[in-house]
Design an enzyme around this catalytic site. Structure first.
Site, short mmCIF file in Angstrom:
data_model
loop_
_atom_site.label_atom_id
_atom_site.label_comp_id
_atom_site.label_asym_id
_atom_site.label_seq_id
_atom_site.Cartn_x
_atom_site.Cartn_y
_atom_site.Cartn_z
N ARG A 97 0.86 -1.19 0.00
CA ARG A 97 0.00 0.00 0.00
C ARG A 97 0.89 1.24 0.00
O ARG A 97 1.73 1.40 0.88
CB ARG A 97 -0.90 -0.01 1.23
CG ARG A 97 -1.72 1.26 1.35
CD ARG A 97 -2.63 1.30 2.57
NE ARG A 97 -3.31 2.57 2.60
CZ ARG A 97 -3.34 3.39 3.65
NH1 ARG A 97 -2.77 3.07 4.78
NH2 ARG A 97 -3.96 4.54 3.56
N HIS A 142 -3.05 10.97 0.79
CA HIS A 142 -2.55 10.74 2.16
C HIS A 142 -1.98 12.07 2.66
O HIS A 142 -0.78 12.22 2.88
CB HIS A 142 -1.49 9.63 2.14
CG HIS A 142 -1.25 8.98 3.48
ND1 HIS A 142 -1.37 7.62 3.70
CD2 HIS A 142 -0.88 9.50 4.66
CE1 HIS A 142 -1.07 7.34 4.96
NE2 HIS A 142 -0.76 8.46 5.56
N GLU A 187 -7.54 8.47 6.48
CA GLU A 187 -7.77 9.03 7.81
C GLU A 187 -8.23 10.49 7.83
O GLU A 187 -7.50 11.37 8.30
CB GLU A 187 -6.50 8.93 8.66
CG GLU A 187 -6.15 7.53 9.06
CD GLU A 187 -5.11 7.50 10.19
OE1 GLU A 187 -4.97 8.51 10.90
OE2 GLU A 187 -4.47 6.46 10.36
N ASN A 328 -7.48 1.93 9.78
CA ASN A 328 -6.20 2.10 10.46
C ASN A 328 -6.48 2.08 11.95
O ASN A 328 -7.40 2.77 12.41
CB ASN A 328 -5.56 3.45 10.11
CG ASN A 328 -5.10 3.52 8.66
OD1 ASN A 328 -5.19 2.55 7.92
ND2 ASN A 328 -4.60 4.68 8.28
N TYR A 330 -4.68 2.48 15.81
CA TYR A 330 -3.54 2.72 16.70
C TYR A 330 -3.95 2.96 18.15
O TYR A 330 -3.18 2.69 19.05
CB TYR A 330 -2.75 3.95 16.25
CG TYR A 330 -2.06 3.78 14.91
CD1 TYR A 330 -0.80 3.21 14.83
CD2 TYR A 330 -2.67 4.20 13.74
CE1 TYR A 330 -0.16 3.05 13.61
CE2 TYR A 330 -2.04 4.05 12.51
CZ TYR A 330 -0.79 3.47 12.45
OH TYR A 330 -0.16 3.32 11.24
N GLU A 397 -3.65 -0.09 8.12
CA GLU A 397 -2.49 0.27 8.93
C GLU A 397 -2.66 -0.22 10.36
O GLU A 397 -3.76 -0.18 10.90
CB GLU A 397 -2.30 1.79 9.03
CG GLU A 397 -1.70 2.45 7.84
CD GLU A 397 -1.55 3.96 8.03
OE1 GLU A 397 -1.23 4.40 9.16
OE2 GLU A 397 -1.74 4.67 7.05
C1 BGC Z 1 -1.04 7.67 9.30
C2 BGC Z 1 0.42 7.44 8.95
C3 BGC Z 1 1.27 7.60 10.20
C4 BGC Z 1 0.82 6.56 11.20
C5 BGC Z 1 1.63 6.50 12.48
C6 BGC Z 1 -1.46 7.06 10.60
O1 BGC Z 1 -2.33 7.93 11.26
O2 BGC Z 1 -1.86 7.26 8.24
O3 BGC Z 1 0.78 8.32 7.94
O4 BGC Z 1 2.62 7.52 9.94
O5 BGC Z 1 -0.51 6.83 11.56
O6 BGC Z 1 1.44 7.62 13.26
#
Ligand code: BGC
Length: 489
Positions: A97, A142, A187, A328, A330, A397
């Site tokens: 990707r 992006h 995002e 994504n 995190y 992601e």
């Molecule tokens: C983004 C990436 C970023 C990653 C880590 C995501 O929010 O798409 O570009 O590097 O988080 O922070």
């Protein structure tokens, strides 16, 4: 007696086999790795590339970047793209990707004048990937908006919509014969909400509590425009898929038996995620978002809700614009309900409400927003299944940051082990329709406001060496093994 001994010996072996067979990624499950243009390419003014908001922000307001760096060279993928493809190949993954730099293809962003050198660059990558049996997953946008739109208010100005649609059409025409998985926008929450405070030139001084919603509104329309262009003009001949990537920030009630905390956490998820997903899956912004912004606007004596309204035609146009959902992930946080604050200035955070926090016991990493909370990720997937009729999901992601040049990256290995395991549990035990998992990132790169201080790569990149040499970290072997065996070692 002998048979009894045999049974005792064989039974555990058999059940072990059974359980490993169960804990296996399905045969059609795909793995991949990701990067984005500004974070890796460099070549910021090479061969006719135009300027993006990130070039200008990193050059002119470098004090906003932790190490005052920029993406002028980044990983130098503009020159080292072939090595990148071989690194992807070495991992044995199915997908790579990456994103297109809008201004590399249309240098000023708004005219249809194509830069042939930019097209040549992406053609080389795409062809090399396919030659190596790797499928390109291409993100159109992006975050690197053409600078031309900055003074017009960036994504808060609907003028960007037709220009993005024009860029999307060009990209489908140029690359769609080989690219079969498209992501319109990466995002939107981050670009609409978060960057407003981080990098002034990205969204300079926009009125808070208003700009986020205007941006969301335009992003959704731009996504839908690109989706329909693909659907009508290209899908019949190119037969690919297209959707958006949203970041799922998961909010867990601080106290699951307190109905107020449960309500507040759900409200946070609706503001962070539903704001973007609901119009695509359920026709309009979430009810709680509509009502709450209207109420807060009223008490702030603003005559019209700060949240724009879609017309019926717009609702119909946005609704259903997904062939899968890119996620994504995190962040997981707890939400504690709070008392309704007094009249303040308009604020997205006040609208969203609640007090959010991390459990100090959660293991962290160098990025302070990332904690190892795989059950939060799993809960977020279950929430998507429940609220949006179990769509096909591509995890576009997920990843972990080190602060320095760590080659023996055991923290990352542990993170991937936990999150891959949660992915398997979501598929097998919860029936969530996750079809692919793409790790962030192929290699260390420019981490936006954190410059080169945070390293998300499976491959290390030495940024002090002009050749930007890449070195596999320990996690490369781990990831390869996952892909090869379809199990988690
Ligand atoms: C983004 C990436 C970023 C990653 C880590 C995501 O929010 O798409 O570009 O590097 O988080 O922070």
């Amino acid at each position: 007696m002998l048979s009894k001994i045999l049974i005792i010996l064989i039974l555990p072996l058999a059940s072990y086999r059974l359980s490993t067979a169960k804990w296996k990624f399905p045969d059609d499950f795909k793995f991949g790795v990701a990067t984005s243009a500004y974070q890796t390419e460099g070549g910021w003014n090479a061969d006719g590339r135009g300027t993006s908001i990130w070039d200008v922000a990193a050059h002119n307001r470098s004090f906003l970047i932790r190490d005052r760096s920029n993406g002028d060279i980044a990983c130098d993928s503009y020159n080292k793209w072939e090595e990148d493809v071989l690194m992807v190949k070495n991992l044995g993954v199915h997908y790579y990707r990456f994103s297109l730099s809008w201004t590399r293809i249309l240098p000023d962003g708004y005219s249809s004048k194509v830069n042939p050198e930019g097209v040549k660059y992406y053609n080389k990558i795409i062809d090399k990937l396919i030659e190596n049996q790797i499928e390109p997953v291409v993100t159109l946008y992006h975050w690197d908006l053409p600078q031309a739109f900055s003074a017009l208010g960036g994504w808060t100005n609907p003028i960007v919509i037709p220009h993005f649609a024009n860029f999307a059409r060009k990209a489908f025409r140029l690359f769609g014969d080989r690219v079969k998985i498209w992501i319109t926008i990466n995002e939107p929450r981050l670009m609409c909400d978060f960057f407003k405070g981080l990098v002034g030139d990205i969204t300079p001084d926009y009125p808070l509590g208003i700009s986020e919603y205007l941006c969301a509104h335009n992003v959704l329309k731009a996504h839908a425009a690109a989706y329909h262009i693909y659907d009508k003009e290209f899908r019949p001949i190119q037969h690919g898929k297209i959707s958006i990537t949203l970041d799922m920030v998961w909010s867990e009630p601080a106290n699951a038996s307190d109905p107020e905390d449960v309500r507040a956490a759900e409200q946070n998820v609706q503001f962070d995620f539903g704001l973007y997903a609901n119009p695509i899956f359920n026709y309009d912004y979430p009810k709680v978002v509509i009502e709450r912004v209207a109420n807060r606007s009223k008490i702030e004596r603003i005559p019209k809700s700060r949240l724009p309204k879609f017309t019926m035609a717009e609702k119909l146009k946005i609704s259903g614009t997904y062939d899968f959902l890119g996620i994504n992930h995190y962040i997981t946080m707890y939400t504690k309900a709070t008392k309704e604050p007094p009249v303040t200035k308009p604020s997205f955070d006040v609208d969203s409400g609640g007090k959010r926090f991390f459990d100090p016991k959660w293991e962290g990493c160098a990025a302070d927003w990332i904690k190892v909370v795989p059950w939060g990720y799993r809960n977020s997937l279950k929430w998507i299944k429940k609220n949006y009729r179990n769509p096909e999901i591509i995890i576009t992601e997920n990843g972990y940051a080190d602060g320095g040049d760590v080659i023996n990256d055991d923290g990352r290995i542990n993170y991937y082990r936990e999150y891959l395991n949660a992915t398997l549990q979501a598929i097998i035990e919860d029936g969530v329709n996750v079809k692919s998992y793409i790790a962030w990132s192929l290699m260390d790169n420019y981490e936006w406001g954190f410059g080169y201080t945070l390293k998300f790569g499976l491959y290390h990149v030495n940024f002090s060496n002009p050749n930007r040499p890449r070195t596999p970290k320990k996690s490369v072997e781990f990831f390869k093994k996952v892909v090869r065996t379809r199990t988690i070692p």
